[in-house]
Design a protein around this motif. Sequence first.
Motif, mmCIF file in Angstrom:
data_model
loop_
_atom_site.group_PDB
_atom_site.id
_atom_site.type_symbol
_atom_site.label_atom_id
_atom_site.label_comp_id
_atom_site.label_asym_id
_atom_site.label_seq_id
_atom_site.Cartn_x
_atom_site.Cartn_y
_atom_site.Cartn_z
ATOM 1 N N GLN A 175 -5.703 -7.682 0.010
ATOM 2 C CA GLN A 175 -4.860 -6.968 -0.936
ATOM 3 C C GLN A 175 -3.725 -7.883 -1.367
ATOM 4 O O GLN A 175 -2.884 -8.255 -0.561
ATOM 5 C CB GLN A 175 -4.292 -5.702 -0.317
ATOM 6 N N THR B 144 -3.083 -8.819 -8.704
ATOM 7 C CA THR B 144 -1.743 -8.329 -8.985
ATOM 8 C C THR B 144 -1.253 -9.004 -10.269
ATOM 9 O O THR B 144 -1.423 -10.211 -10.440
ATOM 10 C CB THR B 144 -0.795 -8.581 -7.803
ATOM 11 N N LEU C 223 3.910 -14.160 -4.224
ATOM 12 C CA LEU C 223 2.826 -13.203 -4.059
ATOM 13 C C LEU C 223 2.355 -13.216 -2.616
ATOM 14 O O LEU C 223 2.344 -14.263 -1.970
ATOM 15 C CB LEU C 223 1.664 -13.546 -4.984
ATOM 16 N N SER C 224 1.956 -12.057 -2.157
ATOM 17 C CA SER C 224 1.451 -11.925 -0.790
ATOM 18 C C SER C 224 0.022 -11.429 -0.822
ATOM 19 O O SER C 224 -0.375 -10.688 -1.724
ATOM 20 C CB SER C 224 2.316 -10.939 -0.006
ATOM 21 N N CYS C 225 -0.722 -11.830 0.168
ATOM 22 C CA CYS C 225 -2.107 -11.374 0.327
ATOM 23 C C CYS C 225 -2.264 -10.924 1.766
ATOM 24 O O CYS C 225 -2.158 -11.727 2.698
ATOM 25 C CB CYS C 225 -3.073 -12.499 0.002
ATOM 26 N N TYR D 67 -0.353 -8.509 -3.558
ATOM 27 C CA TYR D 67 0.737 -7.738 -4.119
ATOM 28 C C TYR D 67 1.945 -8.645 -4.322
ATOM 29 O O TYR D 67 1.952 -9.792 -3.873
ATOM 30 C CB TYR D 67 1.079 -6.530 -3.248
ATOM 31 N N GLY D 68 2.942 -8.096 -4.984
ATOM 32 C CA GLY D 68 4.156 -8.866 -5.225
ATOM 33 C C GLY D 68 4.325 -9.304 -6.670
ATOM 34 O O GLY D 68 5.315 -9.954 -7.010
ATOM 35 N N LYS E 216 -8.215 -7.175 -4.928
ATOM 36 C CA LYS E 216 -7.815 -6.760 -6.263
ATOM 37 C C LYS E 216 -6.595 -7.562 -6.662
ATOM 38 O O LYS E 216 -5.776 -7.919 -5.829
ATOM 39 C CB LYS E 216 -7.498 -5.265 -6.289
#
Length: 127
Positions: free
Chosen positions: A4, A121, A19-21, A6-7, A119
Amino acid sequence: VQLQAYGGGLVQAGGSLRLSCAASGLTTESYTFGWFRQAPGKEREGLLCISSVGDNTFSRNSAKDRFTISRDNAKNMVYLHMNSLKPEDTAVYFCATYYPGRDVVRCGISEQLYDHWGKGTQVTVSS
């Protein structure tokens, strides 16, 4: 295996974003990770990767000198650090992973290597 990213968000040109995963369902330290992006109307491109042992990375020219990748196996996290962002960096950003087998030192950013994708971001850079 689940990833996932996000960020993402809206940032002005010249700004920075991390961004982070988040990875789950795998032993993170055994996997190679990569970051990809897909801009509107363009094909997805690989940006950077980090090897299983974490001491080797590879960057595409478009990311070199501005983007870096890092990992924190204890937290099952992989990060994309982006600096000096440009409007042309606007894209959906994806993290992905593959099991490298014995090749724990090298990594690649060819999509065909990657078995698992998260997915994306959205990152939007305004001028």
